[in-house]
Design a protein around this motif. Structure first.
Motif, short mmCIF file in Angstrom:
data_model
loop_
_atom_site.label_atom_id
_atom_site.label_comp_id
_atom_site.label_asym_id
_atom_site.label_seq_id
_atom_site.Cartn_x
_atom_site.Cartn_y
_atom_site.Cartn_z
N SER A 156 0.81 -1.21 0.00
CA SER A 156 0.00 0.00 0.00
C SER A 156 0.85 1.28 0.00
O SER A 156 0.55 2.22 -0.73
CB SER A 156 -0.92 -0.02 1.22
N GLU A 198 1.10 4.15 -2.81
CA GLU A 198 0.92 5.57 -2.51
C GLU A 198 2.09 6.38 -3.07
O GLU A 198 1.90 7.48 -3.60
CB GLU A 198 0.79 5.77 -0.99
N ASP A 218 0.74 17.46 -2.93
CA ASP A 218 -0.52 16.74 -2.76
C ASP A 218 -0.65 15.73 -3.88
O ASP A 218 -0.23 15.98 -5.01
CB ASP A 218 -1.70 17.72 -2.85
N ILE A 219 -1.26 14.60 -3.54
CA ILE A 219 -1.48 13.58 -4.56
C ILE A 219 -2.64 14.03 -5.44
O ILE A 219 -3.69 14.44 -4.94
CB ILE A 219 -1.79 12.22 -3.90
N ASP A 220 -2.42 13.99 -6.77
CA ASP A 220 -3.51 14.27 -7.71
C ASP A 220 -4.50 13.10 -7.61
O ASP A 220 -4.08 11.94 -7.71
CB ASP A 220 -2.91 14.37 -9.12
N LEU A 221 -5.77 13.40 -7.38
CA LEU A 221 -6.76 12.32 -7.22
C LEU A 221 -6.75 11.37 -8.42
O LEU A 221 -6.99 10.18 -8.28
CB LEU A 221 -8.16 12.91 -7.03
N ALA A 222 -6.42 11.91 -9.60
CA ALA A 222 -6.42 11.09 -10.81
C ALA A 222 -5.33 10.03 -10.78
O ALA A 222 -5.38 9.05 -11.53
CB ALA A 222 -6.25 11.98 -12.05
N PHE A 242 -3.16 2.07 -7.54
CA PHE A 242 -3.65 0.95 -6.73
C PHE A 242 -4.24 -0.16 -7.59
O PHE A 242 -4.25 -1.31 -7.19
CB PHE A 242 -4.68 1.44 -5.72
N GLU A 243 -4.75 0.20 -8.76
CA GLU A 243 -5.43 -0.83 -9.57
C GLU A 243 -4.47 -1.58 -10.47
O GLU A 243 -4.66 -2.77 -10.71
CB GLU A 243 -6.58 -0.18 -10.35
N ILE A 269 -4.45 8.23 -8.07
CA ILE A 269 -4.66 7.21 -7.03
C ILE A 269 -5.16 5.90 -7.63
O ILE A 269 -4.64 4.83 -7.33
CB ILE A 269 -5.61 7.73 -5.94
N GLY A 270 -6.18 6.00 -8.48
CA GLY A 270 -6.77 4.79 -9.09
C GLY A 270 -5.72 3.92 -9.78
O GLY A 270 -5.52 2.75 -9.40
N PRO A 271 -5.00 4.48 -10.77
CA PRO A 271 -4.01 3.65 -11.48
C PRO A 271 -2.95 3.05 -10.55
O PRO A 271 -2.55 1.91 -10.73
CB PRO A 271 -3.37 4.63 -12.47
#
Lengths: 256, 379
Positions: free
Chosen positions: A62, A66, A180-184, A190-191, A186-188
């Motif tokens: 995890s 991140e 800051d982490i760009d929300l866009a 982790f997925e 996060i998905g890639p």
């Protein structure tokens, strides 16, 4: 330029002996966030690739994800049941073996400490095992053709060092504001899971070098320390109280 | 609570919490007091994907799921409900209907600047004489050549004062069935598009809620969203999703108020001990925590159902009803625990108390929600 950043999944609850790291009790060590930022800034200035490296159980993937969400290129996890119970020396041994396997590299970056064990030993020990120069508590970095100028502040003095690659640094947590982490992103991160997982065999280590067996330090117990705070009223008139107070302070060595 | 979430969702929460604590906490009181929209933070949020949370990557969004969306709204609202409102309304009832009902050309034109927060969206349904009964709208869009001539008087428009891209609910055939309403998209700056004064509201004061009026405003025919007569369906679809956002917002307000109350109860001493030692205070705190927990669970369930492509309308209505009513109770107890200080602007709980109240009113009142839920059971 290949920059390796060593990060840790830390336990967010109060420490106790024999704690098991799990998904919901851990997070990325806050002191590692400025280190990841430093790596990204070096990459932005000089190009190259960045690798996030951690040691821990599978749940530590995890924090590597991140780190990738933050912008690092890839994640590597040293993960083997034999690593459980490692002290700082055994941890440094495993990390140094992983870093060795990641050659060629130019820079290895560490945080100065972790929020759950706070020894500050892993960075220096790993650098020693790798036989590369190390500067700790670095707060500023300047690029030169042959390597880096770095600065650290210690005991009221600013020390400036010239380093050639490969080298290791521990990064002062206040040196940069992590992005800051760009929300866009996060998905890639982790997925699409492509974290490399290396076991003891991959690291070419034997079980007696790491884990409980390879740890000269044994934590026998952890218990909460009690704060002893006592309030006492000094009796008498004001003058007597003042005399008594001065006497007590002098006796305790706080004045005089 | 987080132990039921995936690592991805926990990282979403931690990222938004870090941002909110750093950027919003220091200004939340001031922007409420001054009723100021914090553009300086909104621009940063735009660059980080907050205005296109569920928008596909190719249209410039963050492409996250509904559960992430709920967590994001909850975390912003935990610190600053006004901005939580801006983000949820923009995402769920302005951008989402364009994604769901817009043509490819419309999506390509409108969504990317909205998703980056360069333009702000608004949902313009309510009128002076049409609120809960949406079919009572009197605004009209009459075809004339290549345009609709729109005359509309929309009130209580969330984001109204800063909105660029507005979904306007209108009647295109005023004599026909009132349910045959339509949606046209009007852009600020079009001749006849007038933004009214900001409303002077009890709570959510940093959101520029205003009226928006269109006077003989010519909107190109190509700005019709979906088909003529599809407006009610567009509105209800948007509100189904919007309710998850308002439920999440309410849960966030409740969480924020609970944390304030816990902190205060620990440091405030009466009868020789911190007031958290008193059973009466503990009783309120237990009640508050249970309400917050239930609000979050109901919200996450509605979001998770939506992510699985299952029906979620009933669940989102129940989550919105429960969480909004709970947030009023929680913030009321937070004020009570603070005593006189809770009624003072020195402490943030009075803001939470004011902000919570409207969650029972907007995007469908509690009364309408009870009606919707009952109808769902009596089909």
């Amino acid at each position: 330029m290949h920059i390796i950043v060593c990060i840790k999944s830390v336990i967010v609850k109060a420490p106790e002996a024999g704690m098991v790291r799990s998904h919901d009790s851990t997070e990325l060590n806050p002191f590692d966030r400025p280190v990841l930022e430093t790596a990204l800034r070096i990459k932005e200035a000089r190009g190259g690739i960045t690798t996030a490296l951690s040691m821990g159980p599978e749940s530590s993937i995890s924090v590597l994800s991140e780190a990738r969400a933050m912008g690092l290129d890839r994640g590597v996890l040293a993960c083997d049941p034999a690593l459980a119970g490692s002290d700082t020396l055994a941890t440094s041994t495993a990390l140094a073996a992983a870093i060795d396997k990641l050659r060629p590299f130019d820079l290895v970056l560490f945080g100065t400490r972790t929020s759950d064990s706070d020894t500050g030993q892993v960075g220096p020990q790993a650098a020693l095992l790798l036989g590369i120069p190390l500067v700790t508590q670095v707060h500023s970095i300047e690029y030169i053709d042959s390597g880096l100028y770095v600065e650290r502040t210690v005991d009221g003095f600013i020390e400036k060092f010239e380093l050639s690659f490969p080298a290791a640094l521990t990064i002062h947590p206040a040196s940069v504001q992590p992005r800051d982490i760009d929300l866009a992103d996060i998905g890639p991160a982790f997925e699409k899971q492509d974290t490399k997982i290396w076991n003891l065999g991959d690291l070419e280590l034997s079980p007696d070098q790491v884990g409980d067996a390879g740890s000269p330090t044994k934590v026998l117990s952890i218990s909460k320390s009690k704060r002893h705070k006592r309030c006492e009223f000094i009796k008498g008139d004001t003058l007597e109280q003042a005399d008594e107070l001065i006497k007590r302070l002098a006796e305790s060595g706080m004045i005089g | 609570m987080d132990s039921i979430l995936s690592e991805k969702h926990r990282v979403v929460r931690r990222s938004v919490r870090r941002f909110s604590e750093r950027e919003l906490r220091p200004i939340a009181k001031e922007i409420d007091h001054e009723a100021r929209f914090p553009w300086e933070v909104v621009e940063k949020m735009g660059r980080l994907g907050y205005f296109g949370i569920q928008v596909p990557k190719e249209l410039g969004g963050a492409d996250l799921d509904s559960l992430s969306y709920a967590i994001i709204i909850e975390e912003i609202s935990r610190v600053c409900a006004s901005l939580g409102l801006c983000v949820t309304v923009h995402n769920s009832v302005a951008v989402y209907p364009i994604l769901a009902f817009g043509s490819e050309e419309q999506k390509a034109e409108w969504v990317p600047p909205l998703a980056r927060g360069e333009k702000i969206g608004a949902f313009c349904l309510t009128e002076p004489n049409a609120g809960s009964d949406a079919t009572g709208i009197e605004s009209t869009a009459i075809k004339d050549g290549n345009s609709y001539v729109v005359n509309a008087n929309k009130v209580f428009v969330t984001n109204g004062g800063v909105a660029d891209t507005c979904l306007i609910f209108v009647q295109t055939n005023p004599g026909a069935d009132r349910k045959e309403m339509s949606v046209v998209v009007a852009e600020r700056g079009t001749t006849g598009f007038v933004v009214g004064d900001l409303e002077d509201l009890c709570g959510m004061r940093a959101n520029p809620v205003s009226s928006i009026r269109l006077y003989d405003c010519r909107v190109p025919l190509k700005n019709l969203l979906g088909q003529e007569g599809q407006g009610l369906r567009i509105g209800l679809t948007a509100l189904d999703t919007g309710r998850i956002g308002i439920a999440a917002q309410s849960a966030g307000i409740g969480q924020g108020a609970l944390e304030e109350a816990l902190g205060y109860a620990r440091q405030r001493r009466q009868f020789g001990v911190p007031i958290e030692k008193h059973q009466a205070i503990q009783s309120m705190i237990a009640e508050m925590a249970t309400l917050v927990d239930a609000s979050k669970l109901m919200t996450y369930r509605a979001a998770a159902l939506r992510d699985k492509g299952k029906p979620f309308s009933q669940e989102s209505a129940m989550a919105k009803l429960f969480a909004s009513e709970a947030s009023s109770k929680i913030t009321d107890m937070a004020v009570q625990i603070h005593g006189g200080y809770g009624y003072s602007k020195l402490y943030p709980v009075e803001r939470y108390y004011r902000d919570a109240r409207v969650t029972r009113i907007y995007e469908g009142t509690s009364e309408i929600h009870r009606m919707v839920i009952a109808r769902g059971l009596m089909k």
